[in-house]
Scaffold this active site. Structure first.
Site, mmCIF file in Angstrom:
data_model
loop_
_atom_site.group_PDB
_atom_site.id
_atom_site.type_symbol
_atom_site.label_atom_id
_atom_site.label_comp_id
_atom_site.label_asym_id
_atom_site.label_seq_id
_atom_site.Cartn_x
_atom_site.Cartn_y
_atom_site.Cartn_z
ATOM 1 N N LYS A 116 0.817 -1.249 -0.087
ATOM 2 C CA LYS A 116 0.146 0.030 0.040
ATOM 3 C C LYS A 116 1.030 1.227 -0.050
ATOM 4 C CE LYS A 116 -3.473 -2.270 2.578
ATOM 5 N NZ LYS A 116 -4.718 -2.646 1.891
ATOM 6 N N GLU A 200 -2.400 6.378 8.331
ATOM 7 C CA GLU A 200 -3.071 7.540 7.779
ATOM 8 C C GLU A 200 -3.952 8.196 8.417
ATOM 9 O OE1 GLU A 200 -5.385 5.084 4.766
ATOM 10 O OE2 GLU A 200 -3.813 4.954 3.402
ATOM 11 N N HIS A 235 -13.733 -3.189 9.279
ATOM 12 C CA HIS A 235 -13.159 -2.886 8.109
ATOM 13 C C HIS A 235 -13.219 -3.801 6.945
ATOM 14 C CE1 HIS A 235 -11.473 0.703 10.276
ATOM 15 N NE2 HIS A 235 -10.907 -0.161 10.864
ATOM 16 N N ARG A 297 -6.939 -8.014 -9.007
ATOM 17 C CA ARG A 297 -7.544 -9.345 -9.083
ATOM 18 C C ARG A 297 -8.951 -9.159 -9.077
ATOM 19 N NH1 ARG A 297 -10.098 -9.051 -4.050
ATOM 20 N NH2 ARG A 297 -8.624 -8.304 -2.457
HETATM 21 P P1 ADP Z 1 -7.916 -3.942 3.037
HETATM 22 O O1 ADP Z 1 -6.614 -4.130 1.937
HETATM 23 O O2 ADP Z 1 -7.627 -4.736 4.027
HETATM 24 O O3 ADP Z 1 -9.083 -3.948 2.159
HETATM 25 P P2 ADP Z 1 -8.100 -0.922 2.504
HETATM 26 O O4 ADP Z 1 -6.882 0.032 2.714
HETATM 27 O O5 ADP Z 1 -8.660 -1.090 1.416
HETATM 28 O O6 ADP Z 1 -7.502 -2.216 3.361
HETATM 29 O O7 ADP Z 1 -9.161 -0.337 3.736
HETATM 30 C C1 ADP Z 1 -10.200 -1.228 4.183
HETATM 31 C C2 ADP Z 1 -11.356 -0.526 4.894
HETATM 32 O O8 ADP Z 1 -10.970 0.334 6.059
HETATM 33 C C3 ADP Z 1 -11.925 0.581 3.877
HETATM 34 O O9 ADP Z 1 -12.777 0.009 3.253
HETATM 35 C C4 ADP Z 1 -12.451 1.754 4.915
HETATM 36 O O10 ADP Z 1 -13.650 1.390 5.305
HETATM 37 C C5 ADP Z 1 -11.452 1.577 5.910
HETATM 38 N N1 ADP Z 1 -10.388 2.528 5.695
HETATM 39 C C6 ADP Z 1 -9.265 2.415 5.267
HETATM 40 N N2 ADP Z 1 -8.420 3.646 5.204
HETATM 41 C C7 ADP Z 1 -9.330 4.349 5.800
HETATM 42 C C8 ADP Z 1 -8.998 5.821 6.300
HETATM 43 N N3 ADP Z 1 -7.797 6.483 6.065
HETATM 44 N N4 ADP Z 1 -9.839 6.515 6.950
HETATM 45 C C9 ADP Z 1 -11.285 5.673 7.250
HETATM 46 N N5 ADP Z 1 -11.477 4.154 7.240
HETATM 47 C C10 ADP Z 1 -10.483 3.729 6.336
HETATM 48 P P1 ADP Z 2 -10.629 -6.486 0.266
HETATM 49 O O1 ADP Z 2 -9.435 -6.850 0.313
HETATM 50 O O2 ADP Z 2 -10.869 -5.126 -0.294
HETATM 51 O O3 ADP Z 2 -11.741 -6.813 1.291
HETATM 52 P P2 ADP Z 2 -12.490 -8.406 -1.274
HETATM 53 O O4 ADP Z 2 -13.762 -7.818 -1.033
HETATM 54 O O5 ADP Z 2 -12.196 -8.844 -2.872
HETATM 55 O O6 ADP Z 2 -11.169 -7.370 -1.066
HETATM 56 O O7 ADP Z 2 -12.175 -9.535 -0.432
HETATM 57 C C1 ADP Z 2 -11.110 -10.338 -0.681
HETATM 58 C C2 ADP Z 2 -11.033 -11.329 0.789
HETATM 59 O O8 ADP Z 2 -12.073 -12.224 0.670
HETATM 60 C C3 ADP Z 2 -9.698 -12.150 0.653
HETATM 61 O O9 ADP Z 2 -8.662 -11.248 1.367
HETATM 62 C C4 ADP Z 2 -10.184 -13.311 1.456
HETATM 63 O O10 ADP Z 2 -9.921 -13.224 2.886
HETATM 64 C C5 ADP Z 2 -11.696 -13.404 1.470
HETATM 65 N N1 ADP Z 2 -12.134 -14.574 0.841
HETATM 66 C C6 ADP Z 2 -13.399 -15.048 0.925
HETATM 67 N N2 ADP Z 2 -13.561 -15.997 0.350
HETATM 68 C C7 ADP Z 2 -12.483 -16.525 -0.206
HETATM 69 C C8 ADP Z 2 -11.921 -17.594 -0.809
HETATM 70 N N3 ADP Z 2 -12.878 -18.720 -1.363
HETATM 71 N N4 ADP Z 2 -10.865 -17.818 -1.157
HETATM 72 C C9 ADP Z 2 -9.981 -16.949 -0.850
HETATM 73 N N5 ADP Z 2 -10.279 -15.710 -0.209
HETATM 74 C C10 ADP Z 2 -11.811 -15.377 0.305
HETATM 75 MG MG MG Z 3 -9.439 -2.856 0.551
#
Ligand code: ADP
Ligand code: ADP
Ligand code: MG
Length: 667
Positions: A116, A200, A235, A297
């Site tokens: 990130k 952040e 989150h 992905r």
């Molecule tokens: P991940 O890789 O686990 O998906 P993200 O960076 O996409 O991590 O953040 C996941 C969630 O966390 C976001 O959808 C949002 O709800 C919350 N989030 C992330 N960054 C912030 C931020 N700077 N301020 C408030 N909420 C945040």
């Molecule tokens: P984000 O990381 O922003 O939440 P997604 O909403 O696409 O992205 O969620 C992906 C996550 O879903 C993966 O990191 C994993 O933990 C979870 N997941 C759910 N079902 C599966 C599966 N069948 N195989 C692998 N990962 C899965």
């Molecule tokens: Mg995310």
């Protein structure tokens, strides 16, 4: 097009990919661990290959074994699904080195977005607005605390290798920073093997709006509009929708252009998602969206985009990977109606979303899409399957589409009420209650919505007297199918005229209930519970679906019986009961008692309890890791620790004793 592909994944996404491949005439090879020998994806695929024991690290994450499986099966390409190896550039390189095609972006594109911090730096250069904060090299605790101070609280600590909401901690004040950093690092280290973090600014009122992008190998990139994923807990996305409520054409164009710019900057090909966080403290504004990360992905929530565009994104992935140009140009893409997706998890929302395991004694999903008013269900399990602690607890997704947001949401609520699952606790009731939240119905969403909704939305309501009555009749066998009963056939109540009352003891949520059942005529009963009488006339039953008349009002219900466990689905709610003599097996007895036990199998990470120490109710005594999450287990009451039979690093079984307290009198 490929003749045969291997799917390096499991569960609902593996099944979903198989469906599209089959429609396109592409043969499929499933891979599976020992725990998944009889899994649905294995049954659905044309071929299946064992790749190792249950632990993901030795099976679904085992690159050499998966490459060998692809080679042995004669597959030409590998689809990674999501999670597991989907964003691992080493895997992409291994696939390509074996002369196979990776169905996804290049290793270089994944690397550019994989961390990130580096991704944010890259996007800043490409002119995409990023979330304010620190994303440099410095990792000293004191240094990061200083950066947090400079950013201004509240801040969010994020694992730079993070995903799925893991390795993330919101910190309100400097006093809590050090502990939060340590816990985020530990979770990140164990989940991603990388404990480094970024810090952040925590947005006051954030909305998660992401843009689906698609690139091909000829330099074309389009976007397929946005999804709003603001309904989150921990989150992690819970319900997603497309398009985003309140989105203007102008802002959509600006976000779409920024997302395409991000993808083009790394020569992206295949399906990807550019995630933005939008500060909506002053409404949805075009100058308030910031790049968070790019997921290189297919995303879990891709079906809502499919529903509003009428496209099959897995088909697009296969075409692009086979070298074809994107099937459509930007100006040929349009939004039709509205769509929602709800994620069904094996977990208990009322117990802090504790993941649940066990055998699915019942797994009935709502009507499929092509029936009017139906839903699309993407599922990876069926009745009889075991939900194990080894993998992600998401077991299915329910997707609905309507002409308007209101129509799609109403369909989602109905569909969720039709998800009838027995044997394993799931979040369907919680999801249905979310659909009924006025703010959600109004489209007034932000990531704090679930948190503000309070306890009421988390816990299933107490069963109604009607539900208790149905459970009691089910316990006594009065709701069995007529054919299963004796020669007296459907006149079940009648044969009880002789000894007309019986008392049944049912456990519900740790409380025992005595229900007196009296027959009052043919198929007519009076159930008395805590002095309240309910009259019920069973009009029909096939052992599962029941129609019953309560005081002139005929209502449908479903019941499910598996040994001592009874589940009643009634009035849009599901209630689990257990015949009381068996209730002791349910593990909740420890609450408030002398023993702290493991709620599920897992690894002991931290032990803060010491024999002889005085503890207060709610003190953290043991931290376990299970289903990729940290579970903090607290003292059930005030007292003195008697014994701690576990140590850090122990793998413990469900129900294992972790800490015992001295008996109440001695404390
Ligand atoms: P991940 O890789 O686990 O998906 P993200 O960076 O996409 O991590 O953040 C996941 C969630 O966390 C976001 O959808 C949002 O709800 C919350 N989030 C992330 N960054 C912030 C931020 N700077 N301020 C408030 N909420 C945040
Ligand atoms: P984000 O990381 O922003 O939440 P997604 O909403 O696409 O992205 O969620 C992906 C996550 O879903 C993966 O990191 C994993 O933990 C979870 N997941 C759910 N079902 C599966 C599966 N069948 N195989 C692998 N990962 C899965
Ligand atoms: Mg995310």
């Amino acid at each position: 097009m490929f003749r045969k592909i291997l799917i390096a994944n499991r569960g609902e996404i593996a099944c979903r990919i198989i469906r599209t491949a089959r429609r396109m005439g592409v043969a499929t090879v499933a891979v599976h661990s020992d725990a998944d020998r009889a899994a649905l994806h294995v049954e659905m695929a044309d071929e299946a290959i064992r790749i190792g024991p249950a632990e993901a690290a030795k099976s679904y994450l085992n690159i050499p074994v998966i490459i060998e499986a692809a080679r042995a099966s004669g597959a030409e390409a590998v689809h990674p699904g999501y999670g597991f190896l989907s964003e691992n550039p080493d895997f992409v390189e291994a696939v390509e080195a074996a002369g196979l095609v990776f169905i996804g972006p290049s290793a270089g594109a994944i690397r550019a977005m994989g961390l990130k911090d580096a991704a944010k730096a890259l996007m800043e250069k490409a002119g995409v607005p990023v979330v304010p904060g620190y994303h440099g090299e410095g990792q000293e605790a004191a240094f990061l605390a200083g950066e947090a101070e400079a950013i201004g609280y509240p801040v969010l600590i994020k694992a730079r290798a993070g995903g799925g909401g893991k390795g993330m901690r919101r910190v309100e004040r400097s006093a809590d920073f050090a502990a939060a950093l340590e816990s985020a690092r530990r979770e990140a280290e164990s989940a991603f093997g990388d404990g480094r973090v970024l810090v952040e600014k925590y947005m006051a009122k954030p909305r998660h709006i992401e843009v689906q992008v698609f690139g091909d190998r000829h330099g074309n990139v389009v976007h397929l509009f946005e999804r709003d994923c603001s309904l989150q807990r921990r989150h992690q996305k819970v319900i997603e929708e497309a398009p985003a409520p309140g989105m203007t054409e102008e802002m959509r164009a600006a976000m779409g252009a920024a997302a395409v710019r991000a993808a083009a900057a790394i020569g992206y090909s295949g399906a990807g998602t550019v995630e933005f966080i939008v500060d909506v403290s002053e409404g949805l504004r075009q100058d308030r969206f910031y790049f968070m990360e790019m997921n290189t992905r297919l995303q879990v929530e891709h079906p809502v985009t499919e529903a509003i565009t009428g496209l099959d994104l897995v088909e697009w992935q296969l075409r692009v990977a086979a070298g074809e140009p994107l099937p459509k140009r930007q100006e040929e893409l349009a939004i039709d109606g509205w769509a929602f997706e709800a994620r069904l998890y094996a977990e208990n929302p009322a117990r802090d979303f504790l993941p649940a395991t066990g055998r699915l004694s019942a797994f009935d999903m709502p009507d499929v899409l092509d029936q009017a008013g139906g839903a699309r269900v993407d599922s990876g399990v069926r009745a009889g399957d075991l939900v194990t602690p080894y993998y992600d607890p998401m077991i299915a997704k329910v997707i609905t589409h309507g002409r308007t947001r209101g129509e799609a949401l109403a369909k989602l609520e109905t569909a969720l009420e039709q998800c009838r699952v027995g044997g394993v606790t799931i979040n369907a009731g919680f999801l249905a209650r979310l659909c009924r939240l006025p703010a959600f119905a109004d489209g007034d969403v932000d990531t704090g919505l679930i948190g503000r909704a309070g306890e009421g939305v988390l816990a299933d309501p107490e069963p109604s007297e009607e539900a208790f009555a149905l459970a009691a009749l089910c316990a006594l066998g009065f709701l069995a199918a007529p054919a299963d009963a004796d020669p007296w056939g459907h006149i079940r109540g009648f044969r009880l005229w002789g000894d007309a009352t019986r008392t049944v003891f049912l456990d519900h949520g740790g409380t025992e209930h005595a229900l007196r059942v009296a027959t009052s005529g043919m198929d007519r009963f009076r159930i008395t519970h805590d002095g309240v009488a309910t009259d019920i006339h069973v009009q029909s039953t096939d052992g599962r679906s029941v129609r019953a008349d309560f005081d002139g009002h005929t209502l449908p219900a479903k019941v499910h019986r598996d040994g001592a466990d009874i589940v009643v689905f009634f009035g849009g709610h599901s209630h689990a009961f257990a015949l009381a003599e068996a209730a002791g097996h349910h593990g909740e007895a420890a609450a408030g008692g002398d023993r702290l036990t493991a709620p599920m199998p897992g690894l002991v990470r931290i032990v803060s309890a010491e024999p002889g120490a005085r503890v207060a109710k709610g003190d953290a005594l043991v931290t376990m890791e299970a289903m990729k999450m940290e579970l903090v287990l607290a003292a059930p009451r005030d007292g003195v620790v008697a014994a701690v039979p576990v140590a850090v690093g122990d793998q413990v079984a469900e129900g294992a004793l972790l800490v015992s307290l001295e008996p109440e009198e001695a404390a």
